[in-house]
Design a protein around this motif. Structure first.
Motif, PDB file in Angstrom:
ATOM      1  N   UNK A 130       0.955  -1.067  -0.127  1.00 20.50           N
ATOM      2  CA  UNK A 130       0.136   0.105  -0.196  1.00 20.50           C
ATOM      3  C   UNK A 130       1.130   1.156   0.030  1.00 20.50           C
ATOM      4  N   UNK A 131       0.406   2.314  -0.723  1.00 22.32           N
ATOM      5  CA  UNK A 131       1.099   3.534  -0.705  1.00 22.32           C
ATOM      6  C   UNK A 131       0.251   4.639  -0.781  1.00 22.32           C
ATOM      7  N   UNK A 132       0.360   5.556   0.137  1.00 16.70           N
ATOM      8  CA  UNK A 132      -0.476   6.950   0.254  1.00 16.70           C
ATOM      9  C   UNK A 132       0.171   7.933  -0.800  1.00 16.70           C
ATOM     10  N   UNK A 133      -0.676   8.636  -1.356  1.00 18.27           N
ATOM     11  CA  UNK A 133      -0.402   9.594  -2.022  1.00 18.27           C
ATOM     12  C   UNK A 133      -1.413  10.783  -2.189  1.00 18.27           C
ATOM     13  N   UNK A 134      -0.989  12.115  -2.880  1.00 22.31           N
ATOM     14  CA  UNK A 134      -2.017  13.111  -2.941  1.00 22.31           C
ATOM     15  C   UNK A 134      -3.105  12.506  -3.822  1.00 22.31           C
ATOM     16  N   UNK A 135      -4.268  13.066  -3.719  1.00 22.49           N
ATOM     17  CA  UNK A 135      -5.282  12.983  -4.556  1.00 22.49           C
ATOM     18  C   UNK A 135      -5.329  13.665  -5.617  1.00 22.49           C
ATOM     19  N   UNK A 136      -4.754  13.527  -6.711  1.00 20.99           N
ATOM     20  CA  UNK A 136      -4.458  14.467  -7.622  1.00 20.99           C
ATOM     21  C   UNK A 136      -4.173  13.280  -9.059  1.00 20.99           C
ATOM     22  N   UNK A 137      -4.613  13.712 -10.236  1.00 15.34           N
ATOM     23  CA  UNK A 137      -4.350  12.931 -11.570  1.00 15.34           C
ATOM     24  C   UNK A 137      -2.882  12.548 -11.761  1.00 15.34           C
ATOM     25  N   UNK A 167      -1.129  11.633  -9.466  1.00 14.04           N
ATOM     26  CA  UNK A 167      -0.633  10.307  -8.587  1.00 14.04           C
ATOM     27  C   UNK A 167      -0.972   8.974  -9.335  1.00 14.04           C
ATOM     28  N   UNK A 168      -1.415   9.053 -10.696  1.00 15.83           N
ATOM     29  CA  UNK A 168      -1.916   7.976 -11.419  1.00 15.83           C
ATOM     30  C   UNK A 168      -0.375   7.097 -11.738  1.00 15.83           C
ATOM     31  N   UNK A 169       0.706   8.209 -12.237  1.00 16.64           N
ATOM     32  CA  UNK A 169       1.985   7.707 -12.485  1.00 16.64           C
ATOM     33  C   UNK A 169       2.597   6.995 -11.443  1.00 16.64           C
ATOM     34  N   UNK A 170       2.265   7.735 -10.288  1.00 16.33           N
ATOM     35  CA  UNK A 170       2.954   6.864  -8.782  1.00 16.33           C
ATOM     36  C   UNK A 170       2.689   5.540  -8.754  1.00 16.33           C
ATOM     37  N   UNK A 171       1.035   5.514  -8.854  1.00 14.83           N
ATOM     38  CA  UNK A 171       0.502   4.277  -8.917  1.00 14.83           C
ATOM     39  C   UNK A 171       0.959   3.022  -9.774  1.00 14.83           C
ATOM     40  N   UNK A 172       1.189   3.679 -11.151  1.00 12.07           N
ATOM     41  CA  UNK A 172       1.391   2.711 -12.345  1.00 12.07           C
ATOM     42  C   UNK A 172       3.025   2.154 -11.691  1.00 12.07           C
ATOM     43  N   UNK A 173       3.892   3.179 -11.422  1.00  7.68           N
ATOM     44  CA  UNK A 173       4.998   2.818 -11.087  1.00  7.68           C
ATOM     45  C   UNK A 173       5.258   1.817  -9.790  1.00  7.68           C
ATOM     46  N   UNK A 174       4.134   1.889  -8.796  1.00 11.60           N
ATOM     47  CA  UNK A 174       4.071   0.947  -7.712  1.00 11.60           C
ATOM     48  C   UNK A 174       3.650  -0.439  -8.413  1.00 11.60           C
ATOM     49  N   UNK A 175       2.654  -0.330  -9.167  1.00 10.80           N
ATOM     50  CA  UNK A 175       2.208  -1.798  -9.955  1.00 10.80           C
ATOM     51  C   UNK A 175       3.184  -2.379 -10.722  1.00 10.80           C
ATOM     52  N   UNK A 214      -2.811  -4.649 -18.047  1.00 12.66           N
ATOM     53  CA  UNK A 214      -4.049  -4.481 -17.386  1.00 12.66           C
ATOM     54  C   UNK A 214      -4.120  -3.888 -16.174  1.00 12.66           C
ATOM     55  N   UNK A 215      -3.130  -4.303 -15.308  1.00 12.04           N
ATOM     56  CA  UNK A 215      -3.091  -3.671 -14.019  1.00 12.04           C
ATOM     57  C   UNK A 215      -2.661  -2.302 -14.126  1.00 12.04           C
ATOM     58  N   UNK A 216      -1.990  -1.740 -14.943  1.00  6.38           N
ATOM     59  CA  UNK A 216      -1.452  -0.318 -15.140  1.00  6.38           C
ATOM     60  C   UNK A 216      -2.587   0.360 -15.735  1.00  6.38           C
ATOM     61  N   UNK A 217      -3.374   0.082 -16.597  1.00  3.45           N
ATOM     62  CA  UNK A 217      -4.649   0.622 -16.933  1.00  3.45           C
ATOM     63  C   UNK A 217      -5.731   0.790 -15.859  1.00  3.45           C
ATOM     64  N   UNK A 218      -6.065  -0.146 -15.223  1.00  2.00           N
ATOM     65  CA  UNK A 218      -6.758  -0.338 -13.890  1.00  2.00           C
ATOM     66  C   UNK A 218      -6.493   0.700 -12.981  1.00  2.00           C
ATOM     67  N   UNK A 219      -5.192   0.582 -12.636  1.00  3.82           N
ATOM     68  CA  UNK A 219      -4.833   1.612 -11.387  1.00  3.82           C
ATOM     69  C   UNK A 219      -4.896   2.942 -11.694  1.00  3.82           C
ATOM     70  N   UNK A 220      -4.579   3.361 -13.107  1.00  3.31           N
ATOM     71  CA  UNK A 220      -4.698   4.650 -13.659  1.00  3.31           C
ATOM     72  C   UNK A 220      -6.031   5.057 -13.539  1.00  3.31           C
ATOM     73  N   UNK A 221      -6.915   4.300 -14.117  1.00  2.00           N
ATOM     74  CA  UNK A 221      -8.476   5.030 -13.667  1.00  2.00           C
ATOM     75  C   UNK A 221      -8.789   4.796 -12.745  1.00  2.00           C
ATOM     76  N   UNK A 222      -8.471   3.914 -11.576  1.00  2.00           N
ATOM     77  CA  UNK A 222      -8.927   4.077 -10.339  1.00  2.00           C
ATOM     78  C   UNK A 222      -8.627   5.381  -9.746  1.00  2.00           C
ATOM     79  N   UNK A 223      -7.194   5.845  -9.857  1.00  4.20           N
ATOM     80  CA  UNK A 223      -6.869   6.902  -9.194  1.00  4.20           C
ATOM     81  C   UNK A 223      -7.234   8.277  -9.918  1.00  4.20           C
ATOM     82  N   UNK A 224      -7.413   8.103 -10.873  1.00  5.03           N
ATOM     83  CA  UNK A 224      -7.826   9.283 -11.967  1.00  5.03           C
ATOM     84  C   UNK A 224      -9.277   9.517 -11.497  1.00  5.03           C
ATOM     85  N   UNK A 225     -10.064   8.356 -11.354  1.00  6.88           N
ATOM     86  CA  UNK A 225     -11.432   8.668 -10.815  1.00  6.88           C
ATOM     87  C   UNK A 225     -11.370   9.464  -9.499  1.00  6.88           C
TER      88      UNK A 225
END
Length: 156
Positions: free
Chosen positions: A11-18, A20-28, A43-54
């Motif tokens: 798990x990783x905490x990050x700012x709630x900002x678009x 942050x999708x990049x940080x989430x993709x790197x984590x994945x 598929x995982x990178x696409x999904x996490x990008x969308x979840x963070x972006x949403x």
């Protein structure tokens, strides 16, 4: 929610900002590389990008938490935000180029779990693990899970 936290191995905490999708993709990418599951990476990178972006676009949160865990062949990606508002799936055509409905199209299944101060929105890809009771049970109807890759269906 305690069961959500136990289920995820990273798990990783990050700012709630678009951004942050990049940080989430790197984590994945980092964790799937460590776990030897690069077959799930696209598929995982696409999904996490969308979840963070949403979360960043629709919730008004200031921080979010991205999490992922591998259970057998099943990968669960999740994003926690502070909003209690539930996500709305927008059905789009197959030629649509925006991310609307992407998680619904790619994931085997997805959902929302309430948390003390918000919610976890999660999605799963890959095959669920088989248990001895599933493999040896008689009279149990098989459950099919669709895979993001066409023609790849898991049966338990």
């Amino acid at each position: 929610m305690p069961t959500m936290q136990r289920r995820h191995r990273c798990m990783r905490h990050m700012p709630c900002a678009p951004e942050s999708a990049r940080s989430a993709r790197h984590l994945v990418q980092e964790k799937l590389t460590d776990w030897g599951r690069l077959d799930l990476l696209e598929d995982a990178r696409l999904i996490v990008s969308e979840l963070v972006g949403n979360a960043a676009r629709h919730t008004g949160c200031t921080w979010l938490c991205a999490a992922l865990g591998l259970d057998g062949d099943r990968l669960r990606l999740a994003v926690r935000d502070s909003s209690r508002a539930l996500p709305v799936v927008v059905k789009t055509g197959v030629t649509e180029t925006s991310g609307r409905g992407m998680v619904d199209r790619i994931a085997n299944r997805w959902g929302v779990d309430e948390a003390p101060f918000g919610k976890w929105v999660w999605a799963e890809i890959g095959c669920p693990p088989k248990t001895l009771s599933q493999a040896g049970a008689q009279g149990v109807t098989a459950t099919k899970y669709r895979s993001a890759k066409e023609g790849n269906t898991c049966t338990t």
